[in-house]
Design a protein around this motif. Structure first.
Motif, PDB file in Angstrom:
ATOM      1  N   LYS A   1       0.918  -1.250   0.049  1.00  0.00           N
ATOM      2  CA  LYS A   1      -0.049   0.052   0.002  1.00  0.00           C
ATOM      3  C   LYS A   1       0.949   1.142   0.059  1.00  0.00           C
ATOM      4  O   LYS A   1       1.916   1.204   0.688  1.00  0.00           O
ATOM      5  CB  LYS A   1      -0.977  -0.111   1.220  1.00  0.00           C
ATOM      6  N   TYR A   2       0.664   2.251  -1.000  1.00  0.00           N
ATOM      7  CA  TYR A   2       1.429   3.423  -0.958  1.00  0.00           C
ATOM      8  C   TYR A   2       0.707   4.626  -0.591  1.00  0.00           C
ATOM      9  O   TYR A   2      -0.752   4.795  -0.933  1.00  0.00           O
ATOM     10  CB  TYR A   2       2.058   3.362  -2.332  1.00  0.00           C
ATOM     11  N   THR A   3       1.063   5.339   0.302  1.00  0.00           N
ATOM     12  CA  THR A   3       0.511   6.711   0.595  1.00  0.00           C
ATOM     13  C   THR A   3       1.277   7.568   0.185  1.00  0.00           C
ATOM     14  O   THR A   3       2.431   7.753   0.456  1.00  0.00           O
ATOM     15  CB  THR A   3       0.365   6.658   2.229  1.00  0.00           C
ATOM     16  N   ILE A   4       0.847   8.926  -0.427  1.00  0.00           N
ATOM     17  CA  ILE A   4       1.416  10.274  -0.780  1.00  0.00           C
ATOM     18  C   ILE A   4       0.917  11.171  -0.071  1.00  0.00           C
ATOM     19  O   ILE A   4      -0.126  11.361  -0.198  1.00  0.00           O
ATOM     20  CB  ILE A   4       1.658  10.202  -2.114  1.00  0.00           C
ATOM     21  N   LEU A   5       1.682  12.070   0.742  1.00  0.00           N
ATOM     22  CA  LEU A   5       1.030  13.201   1.463  1.00  0.00           C
ATOM     23  C   LEU A   5       1.792  14.380   1.206  1.00  0.00           C
ATOM     24  O   LEU A   5       3.338  14.445   1.348  1.00  0.00           O
ATOM     25  CB  LEU A   5       1.293  12.961   2.982  1.00  0.00           C
ATOM     26  N   ARG A   6       1.358  15.552   1.014  1.00  0.00           N
ATOM     27  CA  ARG A   6       1.971  16.850   0.889  1.00  0.00           C
ATOM     28  C   ARG A   6       2.197  17.335   2.291  1.00  0.00           C
ATOM     29  O   ARG A   6       1.233  17.571   2.891  1.00  0.00           O
ATOM     30  CB  ARG A   6       0.985  17.734  -0.053  1.00  0.00           C
ATOM     31  N   LEU A   7       3.460  17.848   2.542  1.00  0.00           N
ATOM     32  CA  LEU A   7       3.924  18.327   3.747  1.00  0.00           C
ATOM     33  C   LEU A   7       3.983  20.003   3.621  1.00  0.00           C
ATOM     34  O   LEU A   7       4.094  20.307   2.641  1.00  0.00           O
ATOM     35  CB  LEU A   7       5.306  17.808   4.111  1.00  0.00           C
ATOM     36  N   PRO A   8       3.856  20.551   4.840  1.00  0.00           N
ATOM     37  CA  PRO A   8       3.948  21.886   4.604  1.00  0.00           C
ATOM     38  C   PRO A   8       5.345  22.411   4.707  1.00  0.00           C
ATOM     39  O   PRO A   8       6.386  21.932   4.791  1.00  0.00           O
ATOM     40  CB  PRO A   8       3.460  22.449   5.973  1.00  0.00           C
ATOM     41  N   PRO A   9       5.558  23.577   3.834  1.00  0.00           N
ATOM     42  CA  PRO A   9       6.921  24.133   3.736  1.00  0.00           C
ATOM     43  C   PRO A   9       7.527  24.567   5.117  1.00  0.00           C
ATOM     44  O   PRO A   9       6.960  24.695   6.123  1.00  0.00           O
ATOM     45  CB  PRO A   9       6.653  25.330   2.713  1.00  0.00           C
ATOM     46  N   PRO A  10       8.764  24.896   5.235  1.00  0.00           N
ATOM     47  CA  PRO A  10       9.443  25.320   6.449  1.00  0.00           C
ATOM     48  C   PRO A  10       8.664  26.535   7.040  1.00  0.00           C
ATOM     49  O   PRO A  10       8.292  27.390   6.181  1.00  0.00           O
ATOM     50  CB  PRO A  10      10.970  25.496   5.868  1.00  0.00           C
ATOM     51  N   ALA A  11       8.922  26.664   8.054  1.00  0.00           N
ATOM     52  CA  ALA A  11       8.225  27.998   8.860  1.00  0.00           C
ATOM     53  C   ALA A  11       8.904  29.206   8.272  1.00  0.00           C
ATOM     54  O   ALA A  11       7.815  30.130   8.294  1.00  0.00           O
ATOM     55  CB  ALA A  11       8.366  27.894  10.564  1.00  0.00           C
ATOM     56  N   ASN A  12       9.951  29.273   8.126  1.00  0.00           N
ATOM     57  CA  ASN A  12      10.444  30.667   7.913  1.00  0.00           C
ATOM     58  C   ASN A  12       9.955  31.086   6.451  1.00  0.00           C
ATOM     59  O   ASN A  12       9.947  32.218   5.997  1.00  0.00           O
ATOM     60  CB  ASN A  12      11.981  30.686   7.646  1.00  0.00           C
ATOM     61  N   VAL A  13       9.666  30.092   5.577  1.00  0.00           N
ATOM     62  CA  VAL A  13       9.173  30.728   4.097  1.00  0.00           C
ATOM     63  C   VAL A  13       7.621  31.167   4.493  1.00  0.00           C
ATOM     64  O   VAL A  13       7.220  31.745   3.612  1.00  0.00           O
ATOM     65  CB  VAL A  13       9.007  29.146   3.566  1.00  0.00           C
ATOM     66  N   LEU A  14       6.735  30.472   5.246  1.00  0.00           N
ATOM     67  CA  LEU A  14       5.686  30.913   5.455  1.00  0.00           C
ATOM     68  C   LEU A  14       5.616  32.279   6.056  1.00  0.00           C
ATOM     69  O   LEU A  14       4.504  33.121   6.092  1.00  0.00           O
ATOM     70  CB  LEU A  14       4.886  29.948   6.432  1.00  0.00           C
ATOM     71  N   GLN A  15       6.730  32.718   6.701  1.00  0.00           N
ATOM     72  CA  GLN A  15       6.597  34.157   7.405  1.00  0.00           C
ATOM     73  C   GLN A  15       7.378  35.135   6.556  1.00  0.00           C
ATOM     74  O   GLN A  15       7.742  36.332   6.877  1.00  0.00           O
ATOM     75  CB  GLN A  15       7.394  33.954   8.772  1.00  0.00           C
ATOM     76  N   ALA A  16       7.789  34.700   5.186  1.00  0.00           N
ATOM     77  CA  ALA A  16       8.502  35.547   4.434  1.00  0.00           C
ATOM     78  C   ALA A  16       7.846  37.087   4.320  1.00  0.00           C
ATOM     79  O   ALA A  16       8.533  38.075   3.808  1.00  0.00           O
ATOM     80  CB  ALA A  16       8.720  34.945   2.799  1.00  0.00           C
ATOM     81  N   GLU A  17       6.515  37.107   4.380  1.00  0.00           N
ATOM     82  CA  GLU A  17       5.916  38.426   4.162  1.00  0.00           C
ATOM     83  C   GLU A  17       5.892  39.259   5.337  1.00  0.00           C
ATOM     84  O   GLU A  17       5.560  40.505   5.274  1.00  0.00           O
ATOM     85  CB  GLU A  17       4.341  38.269   3.730  1.00  0.00           C
ATOM     86  N   VAL A  18       6.420  38.742   6.522  1.00  0.00           N
ATOM     87  CA  VAL A  18       6.466  39.631   7.721  1.00  0.00           C
ATOM     88  C   VAL A  18       7.396  40.774   7.600  1.00  0.00           C
ATOM     89  O   VAL A  18       8.346  40.519   6.824  1.00  0.00           O
ATOM     90  CB  VAL A  18       7.157  38.808   8.959  1.00  0.00           C
ATOM     91  N   ARG A  19       7.126  41.937   8.054  1.00  0.00           N
ATOM     92  CA  ARG A  19       7.987  42.956   7.598  1.00  0.00           C
ATOM     93  C   ARG A  19       9.226  43.149   8.534  1.00  0.00           C
ATOM     94  O   ARG A  19       9.017  42.827   9.671  1.00  0.00           O
ATOM     95  CB  ARG A  19       7.229  44.504   7.734  1.00  0.00           C
TER      96      ARG A  19
END
Lengths: 327, 521
Positions: free
Chosen positions: B291-309
């Motif tokens: 059985k094969y499972t494929i799951l998308r993982l979230p990007p690293p935290a610093n990337v999600l905060q790229a828009e912080v001024r």
């Protein structure tokens, strides 16, 4: 026979071995090192140069009057009185730009030395463009000098066409190292301006005799207009020229300076202007580089190249064989 | 300390600064880019099987580590009675986990891979192989139980598609078209996995199509193999996908007759096993299920905060609104224009009208469109020239005179732009930015030079100006340079170092080698 090479270029090390000074080296190693920026006005402003000359007993063309403001232009005709010969020049002009030599006059119509008519309105316009700063270095407001027209020494008439030949002496640390005479031609429109086609001939420092010769950067031996040989002419009052050059160089306190003279038929050598960035064509006229001469001056102890000792240095520069100057 | 030594030290400092700043930014950009463009996936295997005899062997295919997919973490949860060994096959470069059982019984094996998937770049060429070894060649041409190149149906197809003068590439394309278009979908229960069956009934499963393609290629003596892998997309029961790879022109070229991909697979297709149809295969086992499972993982935290001024963002010019980018990169190009000017003046010795005028003219040409700028430039120069001749007779003072020329040029340009707009409403309006003051002073300077130094000398300056401007135009018009400088403005530390070097260059200018040529004999 003109001894021009048929090559299209010279290699840098060949020029270096001949001791040729290039513009970059002149600017970096000579001018930046020897000429303090603060003293530049002494050469860039002809009025100041004149004052320095007069204070040191060096002959300059007699100043008739000076115009500093546009509002004074209309007084020109009153100030010039009934003189028929005079020179109008910008105080801060470079390379002879903006100079008008008036050699004749009919009422309010003036004629240049080459016979061109200048009406009073033209002349007045020219005065205001000078004051506006069109000819001055950096475009700053300028003043007009109106001075006596120099009449060339008769001995030089035979080799000058339509204009006045001038003599340039280049001094390094107060010692004359090279000198040349610039002869106007038809091509140069009577001006002693080398890149317009005037001729330059080298001058032997100790005798004041001409040799070599160059026109538009190519070696020549005959005046193209008169076919007169340009070598072997003995310049009158040569010692006075050197004396004046050394005195002015001392007063200017510039380490590397070119001083331009004209030899007047009556008063002898007069200083026209001094130049803190003299050109390099003098080397072409000499068919020799200037660098070895500069190095030679540097090698002489200070005491032996100041005051009256300089005459010995001049003699020794002039009598060294050409092999001595090879690097 | 002498000026020369000091200059050398400063030039070295600027070069060092440039290298440090450039590499810091490169690193930071690289990280953010990876975080934003790349995606993280988790692929899990859950394998169960039963062993009757003690010496059974199970081979589990592992993801390939190639340029578009990097495995960052592998976690294997093996059964305690298993010997596990990593193995890479020399022939296919397949990575495998070989599991050898010690005891009989039921086994469950799990494996997890975290995969970083990068969008493939255009220049990301396929790995070139110099050629196939004779072993490999015979391996990929051979006929076996599932790939029977000698079947009667195969010969029939070969008669339909004669080899003739076709190149390998053309032939493979025809075979690919045949396999992807001439079969109706079928199920493996009916036997449409088998090549002979599929060709006879014109019906095939996805595996049947790929097997047929590989069989046909081999029948034409072109090496081919099956590839099994996954399409990375979220799923709790992912099915392995099979496609073919055909070897010609020094490449293994992928063809997927099921989905229609040819010559290049989408970047999210992850090959697991080359030359094989299964991910897991075993000997001496039964009831193998995977059985094969494929799951998308979230990007690293610093990337999600790229828009912080953050104040450090001031140093990042790419963050500015897109419409400002062009003008910013144009400004960043100006020092390069000055560098070209310095090279022409101080190293070559070419004289121009005005120091920076040629570079500025070239910049305005780059900003506007070339043809329009040229027309406007010629019009402006002509108008300026004749305007100046006319004004000459009026004997005006210098500043008012130049101002009249400027006004005339402006009038000409506004109506010129209006005319261009009337004829073709899209182009040309940006040509207004031609630096008017520069043009005006150029015209004035040209006149003074003509009067004072003669026409010949003035023309020399005009030619010099044109040459330097053309050079600046060619070099600075290169779009990538502007874009690069916008991203890495610190490259100008190198420009400053170059200026220092030129500023201390006391050698001969190029024209002096010509000017003083008579001095050497």
């Amino acid at each position: 026979m003109d001894n021009n090479s048929n090559r299209f270029w010279a290699w840098p090390d060949e020029l270096k071995r001949r001791g040729i000074l290039g513009i970059n080296q002149r600017n970096l190693d000579i001018i930046l090192e020897s000429n303090p920026r603060a003293f530049y006005p002494r050469v860039d402003n002809k009025l100041l140069t004149k004052e320095i000359c007069q204070a040191n007993g060096i002959q300059v063309p007699e100043t008739y009057f000076i115009i500093k403001e546009h509002s004074e232009c209309h007084r020109f005709l009153d100030l010039v009185e009934d003189r028929t010969e005079f020179v109008v020049k910008p105080s801060s002009g470079a390379a002879g730009r903006g100079i008008v030599v008036v050699a004749g006059r009919l009422g309010n119509n003036f004629f240049t030395s080459s016979g061109r008519l200048i009406e009073w309105t033209d002349l007045r316009h020219h005065l205001s463009t000078i004051i506006s700063g069109l000819y001055s270095l950096g475009g700053q407001a300028d003043s007009v000098i109106v001075e006596r027209r120099i009449v060339s020494h008769p001995l030089l008439k035979s080799i000058a066409v339509e204009g006045t030949p001038d003599i340039r002496v280049i001094l390094y640390r107060g010692v004359p190292v090279m000198a040349m005479i610039r002869l106007p031609t038809k091509m140069s429109g009577g001006r002693a301006n080398l890149h317009q086609g005037a001729i330059a001939a080298a001058i032997e420092l100790n005798t004041g005799r001409t040799y070599g010769g160059v026109c538009r950067d190519r070696a020549i031996s005959m005046h193209p207009d008169t076919n007169f040989p340009i070598a072997g002419i003995e310049l009158p009052n040569w010692k006075d020229v050197l004396e004046g050059a050394m005195k002015l160089s001392d007063a200017l306190e510039m380490g590397y300076v070119g001083i331009d003279f004209v030899i007047d038929a009556d008063t002898g050598p007069v200083v026209l202007e001094a130049n803190a960035r003299p050109g390099l064509a003098i080397q072409l006229a000499h068919r020799e580089g200037i660098v070895p001469r500069l190095k030679y001056i540097d090698s002489i102890p200070m005491a032996d190249r100041t005051g009256e000792n300089r005459w010995d240095v001049i003699e020794s520069i002039a009598t060294k064989s050409s092999d001595f100057w090879r690097i | 300390m002498s000026a020369r030594v000091l200059s050398q030290i400063w030039a070295a400092i600027f070069i060092l600064l440039g290298i440090v700043a450039f590499s810091l930014r490169y690193q930071a950009r690289h990280e953010v880019q990876e975080g934003l463009q790349d995606s993280l996936w988790r692929l899990s295997y859950d394998i169960k099987f039963e062993v009757d005899s003690p010496e059974a062997e199970v081979r589990v295919g592992l993801p390939d580590q190639d340029s578009s997919a990097a495995i960052i973490e592998v976690e294997e949860k093996s059964h305690i009675n298993l010997d596990a060994e990593d193995y890479t096959s020399p022939l296919n470069k397949n990575r495998e986990l070989i599991l050898t059982t010690q005891l009989t019984g039921n086994y469950q094996v799990g494996a997890e891979f975290e995969i970083r998937l990068k969008p493939r770049n255009a220049w990301d060429e396929q790995h070139q192989v110099s050629g196939l070894s004779s072993t490999a060649r015979s391996r990929f041409l051979r006929s076996d139980a599932t790939i029977d190149t000698a079947g009667a149906n195969v010969r029939e197809v070969m008669q339909q598609i004669p080899r003739g003068e076709l190149t390998d590439s053309e032939l493979v394309q025809q075979l690919f078209d045949f396999c992807s278009q001439s079969f109706k979908p079928g199920s493996s229960a009916d036997g449409f996995d088998a090549v002979g069956y599929a060709l006879a009934n014109h019906q095939a499963t996805p595996l049947g199509r790929v097997r047929t393609l590989v069989t046909l290629c081999r029948a034409y003596r072109i090496p081919a193999r099956l590839v099994t892998g996954f399409e990375l997309r979220q799923s709790d029961s992912a099915k392995p996908h099979v496609w073919a790879e055909v070897f010609y022109g020094h490449h293994w070229v992928p063809f997927d007759p099921t989905y229609g991909h040819a010559r290049q697979m989408p970047y999210n297709f992850l090959p697991i096993r080359h030359d094989g149809e299964e991910i897991v295969r075993g000997e001496g086992i039964k009831d193998l299920s995977a059985k094969y499972t494929i799951l998308r993982l979230p990007p690293p935290a610093n990337v999600l905060q790229a828009e912080v001024r953050r104040p450090s963002q001031v140093l990042d010019l790419t963050r500015l609104p897109v419409e400002m980018h062009e003008i910013m990169s144009l400004m960043l190009l100006l020092p390069l224009g000055a560098l070209i000017t310095a090279i022409f003046r101080n190293l070559i010795g070419m004289r121009t009208l005005g120091t920076f005028a040629p570079a500025l003219l070239a910049m305005s040409f780059i900003y506007a469109e070339l043809a329009t700028s040229l027309v406007i430039l010629i019009a402006v120069l002509t108008a300026g020239y004749f305007g100046r001749i006319m004004l000459d007779r009026l004997h005006l003072l210098m500043v008012p005179r130049s101002s009249i020329v400027l006004t005339m040029i402006i009038m000409l340009i506004v109506f010129g732009v209006s005319l261009i707009d009337y004829a073709d409403p899209i182009s040309g309006v940006r040509a207004v930015l031609l630096p008017l003051v520069i043009l005006t002073t150029l015209i004035e300077r040209y006149f003074v030079t003509t009067e004072e130094d003669g026409m010949a000398f003035a023309m020399q300056l005009v030619v010099g100006t044109a040459v330097v401007a053309a050079c600046c135009y060619l070099i600075l018009g290169w779009k990538q340079i502007g874009a690069l400088l916008l991203i890495y403005p610190e490259l100008h530390f190198f420009t400053i170092a170059a200026f220092i070097w030129i500023g201390r260059y006391s050698g001969y200018r190029l024209v002096e080698l010509w000017r003083f040529r008579d001095m050497v004999k």
